[in-house]
Design a protein around this motif. Structure first.
Motif, PDB file in Angstrom:
ATOM      1  N   ALA A 272       0.829  -1.209   0.000  1.00  0.00           N
ATOM      2  CA  ALA A 272       0.000   0.000   0.000  1.00  0.00           C
ATOM      3  C   ALA A 272       0.863   1.258   0.000  1.00  0.00           C
ATOM      4  O   ALA A 272       0.552   2.245  -0.700  1.00  0.00           O
ATOM      5  N   ALA A 273       1.934   1.251   0.752  1.00  0.00           N
ATOM      6  CA  ALA A 273       2.820   2.409   0.805  1.00  0.00           C
ATOM      7  C   ALA A 273       3.481   2.667  -0.545  1.00  0.00           C
ATOM      8  O   ALA A 273       3.583   3.804  -1.008  1.00  0.00           O
ATOM      9  N   LEU A 274       3.923   1.593  -1.173  1.00  0.00           N
ATOM     10  CA  LEU A 274       4.579   1.727  -2.470  1.00  0.00           C
ATOM     11  C   LEU A 274       3.603   2.251  -3.518  1.00  0.00           C
ATOM     12  O   LEU A 274       3.940   3.130  -4.325  1.00  0.00           O
ATOM     13  N   GLU A 275       2.365   1.743  -3.507  1.00  0.00           N
ATOM     14  CA  GLU A 275       1.359   2.215  -4.457  1.00  0.00           C
ATOM     15  C   GLU A 275       0.996   3.676  -4.198  1.00  0.00           C
ATOM     16  O   GLU A 275       0.844   4.471  -5.132  1.00  0.00           O
ATOM     17  N   THR A 276       0.881   4.048  -2.935  1.00  0.00           N
ATOM     18  CA  THR A 276       0.572   5.441  -2.595  1.00  0.00           C
ATOM     19  C   THR A 276       1.672   6.377  -3.082  1.00  0.00           C
ATOM     20  O   THR A 276       1.411   7.428  -3.678  1.00  0.00           O
ATOM     21  N   ALA A 277       2.921   5.996  -2.842  1.00  0.00           N
ATOM     22  CA  ALA A 277       4.046   6.824  -3.287  1.00  0.00           C
ATOM     23  C   ALA A 277       4.090   6.926  -4.806  1.00  0.00           C
ATOM     24  O   ALA A 277       4.349   8.001  -5.363  1.00  0.00           O
ATOM     25  N   ARG A 278       3.832   5.802  -5.464  1.00  0.00           N
ATOM     26  CA  ARG A 278       3.846   5.802  -6.938  1.00  0.00           C
ATOM     27  C   ARG A 278       2.771   6.739  -7.495  1.00  0.00           C
ATOM     28  O   ARG A 278       3.021   7.523  -8.419  1.00  0.00           O
ATOM     29  N   LEU A 279       1.568   6.683  -6.931  1.00  0.00           N
ATOM     30  CA  LEU A 279       0.487   7.536  -7.392  1.00  0.00           C
ATOM     31  C   LEU A 279       0.752   9.004  -7.063  1.00  0.00           C
ATOM     32  O   LEU A 279       0.430   9.897  -7.860  1.00  0.00           O
TER      33      LEU A 279
END
Length: 368
Positions: free
Chosen positions: A33-40
């Motif tokens: 979730a953290a990686l996806e949030t940062a990517r977005l």
């Protein structure tokens, strides 16, 4: 963690190593979730100045308006004391509102994100979870902005009948003013029965949306707006530019909002520019004056000829051309095909423009 990830290289090649590293310190679901949030958030910096503090879903981010476009929407609704944002998603459009906003969406996750994002921007808003296909859960809001979903789980939706909810739903609503965001490629025949004024909006030269105007904001015909300049052309009933017998000194390509709105002559009048059409069905114009404007792009025409591959190759090789930029309107040949067929080896550059003159294929050349 999120602040550090925002500074990391989140390209596809680095995602797996980063995820593996994160899982050493965090549960797998938290790491993902953290990686996806940062990517977005990284991706969202192209649209939002405060993206580093916001939350998104991938689909909602794709559909969200750029901050500058949202501000353009908000200016139209600023005279109303309350505004409804119907299908608010992650709240991208409400962030520019200067009046109180009620955001409505069926997706609870997006509503939580919209509430957070509104707080980031200091927007006065309340939120209601509701299905827009059902009667609206209020009756005292005078104006609204509606952004129907134009994607499903698999693909982009092109017909307004397939939007979620379908565009027809607006006929059951009663607002003093209503703005509806639809695809910039919308089929005009599909929406003609609604009688809306249609504004085509481009940002930095890229066509972004068609905005339908109803009620107190309604007008006749089509308008073209370019942002960030904030300039709008309105229909004045001018005749199309005259046809020319041959290309002039410069080629002009109008902004795509002008092309979609069909306001070529209105644009030329606005710019005090004399120009002519090369072909009845091609959007290129030509004239004798160099001009720099957000309303069009211009190229110097150094040479032109009927399109013959061998002759074109001969001319380009004679000029020691090895690199070309290909533009086209009205030609079946793709830029990649042309570059392959020409097989150039020089060290100079040229812009090669494939188009038509009175229905016949021609090529325009701009060297340097």
């Amino acid at each position: 963690m999120l602040a550090e990830l925002m500074q990391a290289d989140l390209s596809a090649a680095h995602i797996l190593p980063l995820l593996t590293q994160l899982r050493k310190s965090y549960p797998p679901e938290i790491a993902a979730a953290a990686l996806e949030t940062a990517r977005l958030r990284q991706k969202a910096t192209a649209k939002f100045s405060r993206a580093a503090d916001m939350f998104f879903t991938s689909e909602a981010l794709q559909q969200a308006s750029h901050e500058i476009i949202a501000r353009h929407h908000a200016q139209k609704l600023a005279c109303f004391d309350r505004v409804a944002d119907l299908g608010c998603g992650i709240g991208g459009d409400m962030l520019a509102q200067t009046t109180h906003v009620t955001g409505i969406d069926l997706d609870s996750t997006r509503l939580h994100m919209a509430r957070h994002n509104a707080n980031v921007y200091g927007v006065k808003a309340d939120f209601v979870q509701a299905d827009l296909a059902q009667p609206l859960p209020f009756n005292n809001i005078p104006a609204a902005f509606f952004d129907p979903a134009r994607r499903d789980e698999r693909k982009r939706l092109f017909s307004v009948r397939d939007y979620r909810p379908p565009l027809d739903i607006i006929q059951t609503w009663c607002f003093d003013a209503l703005l509806v965001k639809v695809s910039p490629g919308v089929q005009i025949a599909e929406i003609a029965y609604l009688g809306a004024g249609i504004e085509f909006i481009s940002h930095d030269g890229e066509l972004k949306e068609a905005l339908l105007h109803f009620g107190q904001l309604q007008f006749s015909g089509r308008q073209a707006t370019i942002l960030p300049e904030g300039e709008t052309l309105v229909p004045l009933g001018y005749e199309p530019p005259s046809l020319t017998d041959a290309p002039r000194r410069y080629l002009y390509e109008p902004d795509p909002a002008v092309i979609r709105a069909g306001l070529f002559s209105e644009m030329l009048a606005h710019l005090s520019l004399n120009a002519y059409r090369l072909d009845e069905d091609i959007a290129y114009l030509t004239g004798d004056e160099w001009i720099e404007s957000g309303w069009l792009r211009a190229w110097r025409i150094d040479d032109w000829m009927p399109f013959h591959l061998k002759e074109l190759r001969k001319v380009l090789r004679g000029k020691n051309i090895g690199q070309i930029t290909v533009k086209k309107r009205g030609s079946p040949i793709s830029p990649e095909q042309l570059q392959h067929l020409l097989h150039l080896k020089g060290n100079q550059h040229a812009t090669v423009i494939l188009t038509q003159l009175h229905g016949q294929p021609i090529v325009l050349l701009s060297y340097g």
